[in-house]
Design an enzyme around this catalytic site. Sequence first.
Site, PDB file in Angstrom:
ATOM      1  N   HIS A  62       0.871  -1.181   0.000  1.00 56.88           N
ATOM      2  CA  HIS A  62       0.000   0.000   0.000  1.00 56.88           C
ATOM      3  C   HIS A  62       0.908   1.230   0.000  1.00 56.88           C
ATOM      4  O   HIS A  62       1.722   1.406   0.906  1.00 56.88           O
ATOM      5  CB  HIS A  62      -0.913  -0.008   1.224  1.00 56.88           C
ATOM      6  N   GLU A  65       1.741   3.680   3.076  1.00 59.98           N
ATOM      7  CA  GLU A  65       2.155   3.127   4.367  1.00 59.98           C
ATOM      8  C   GLU A  65       3.665   3.284   4.508  1.00 59.98           C
ATOM      9  O   GLU A  65       4.444   2.343   4.338  1.00 59.98           O
ATOM     10  CB  GLU A  65       1.666   1.686   4.488  1.00 59.98           C
ATOM     11  N   HIS A 155       3.125  -3.470   6.889  1.00 63.57           N
ATOM     12  CA  HIS A 155       2.093  -2.456   6.623  1.00 63.57           C
ATOM     13  C   HIS A 155       1.934  -1.564   7.847  1.00 63.57           C
ATOM     14  O   HIS A 155       2.449  -1.860   8.913  1.00 63.57           O
ATOM     15  CB  HIS A 155       0.739  -3.143   6.360  1.00 63.57           C
ATOM     16  N   GLU A 218       0.972  -5.347  10.828  1.00 65.48           N
ATOM     17  CA  GLU A 218       0.310  -4.038  10.881  1.00 65.48           C
ATOM     18  C   GLU A 218       0.965  -3.277  12.023  1.00 65.48           C
ATOM     19  O   GLU A 218       0.789  -3.611  13.191  1.00 65.48           O
ATOM     20  CB  GLU A 218      -1.195  -4.197  11.127  1.00 65.48           C
TER      21      GLU A 218
END
Length: 337
Positions: A62, A65, A155, A218
Amino acid sequence: MTSNADLLLDDFLAFSLKGETPSITQGTTRSGVRWTWQSHGIALFEPAHAPTHSVLASAGIHGDETAPIEMLSRLVADIANGRAPLAARMLVILGNIDAMRGGTRYINDDLNRLFSGRYKSLPQSHEAPRAAELEAQALQFFDGATHAKWHIDMHTAIRASVFEQFALLPHTGAPLARAMFDWLRDARLQAVLLHKEKSNTFVHFTAQHANALACTLELGKVRPFGENDLARFAASDAALRRLIADEALKEQAPLRVFTVVAQIDKQSEHFVLNVASDVPNFTAFPSGTELAHDGAYRYRVSHDEERIVFPNPRVKPGLRAGLMVIDTTDATFASLA
Ligand SMILES: [Zn+2]
């Protein structure tokens, strides 16, 4: 070495954002590491001695990020200058470079939903060729490796979370590996979410097709390039450096395990989510709570406690508007071989 290739190693992010092709595409660093520029945002590093394992580290799947992208770019510089010892073969991937340039998550489609061939159904998508290229690069990297294969895909989350840093493991049907849980504890991740269905993520692809120990990390909230406090990512950075150096694990942080038990489906535009759309990930709800309705459809919590992850009432009808998970920490650790 020409200055162009120097920048490639000194600031892999800046070099990749420029979109240049290096004047030389391979060489050996002073510390004896062989490097090969594979493609835009993709570089291979091979240690001077026989590698102990293979590690694919990716960030920027992404494009907005930024923190893990900066972290990985610094790691490339430290591999090149010898500050980060390398015992493993390593493939570094900065995923969606065009989106990074634009400061957006993606241009046409979420790249992390296009793997395992799904890009073939979206041939016009800006992201489709990159998904194909990343699949080919990953397969080529892992092909023939008989030692342990790892894939760490980093991420940052869009929303707040009860557990600020957590991991997601893909579901391939293969038994859970204790080595992965030990590494997640070394990286001081607070929670791990176990999927129960196949998906089109990058880590699902490498787990399924290359038998890699693969996880998505994450790592907390996102800021523009240059504004990230990389100290908040230090534990993951240190654990990744220990992994590629084949050093002993250092941390044994507590890790909670959650397993997906249900998903909330958006059936129509009448869908109503009964919790704030910015509710933190892993917020817990007691049995009986009605979390969503859509015509005759109701989602009610059926376990003693369920936690909501990735709620998003704005998805298109027919898509998932949230995942429901339960705590399976004790059972999961007891099941590890
Ligand atoms: Zn992401």
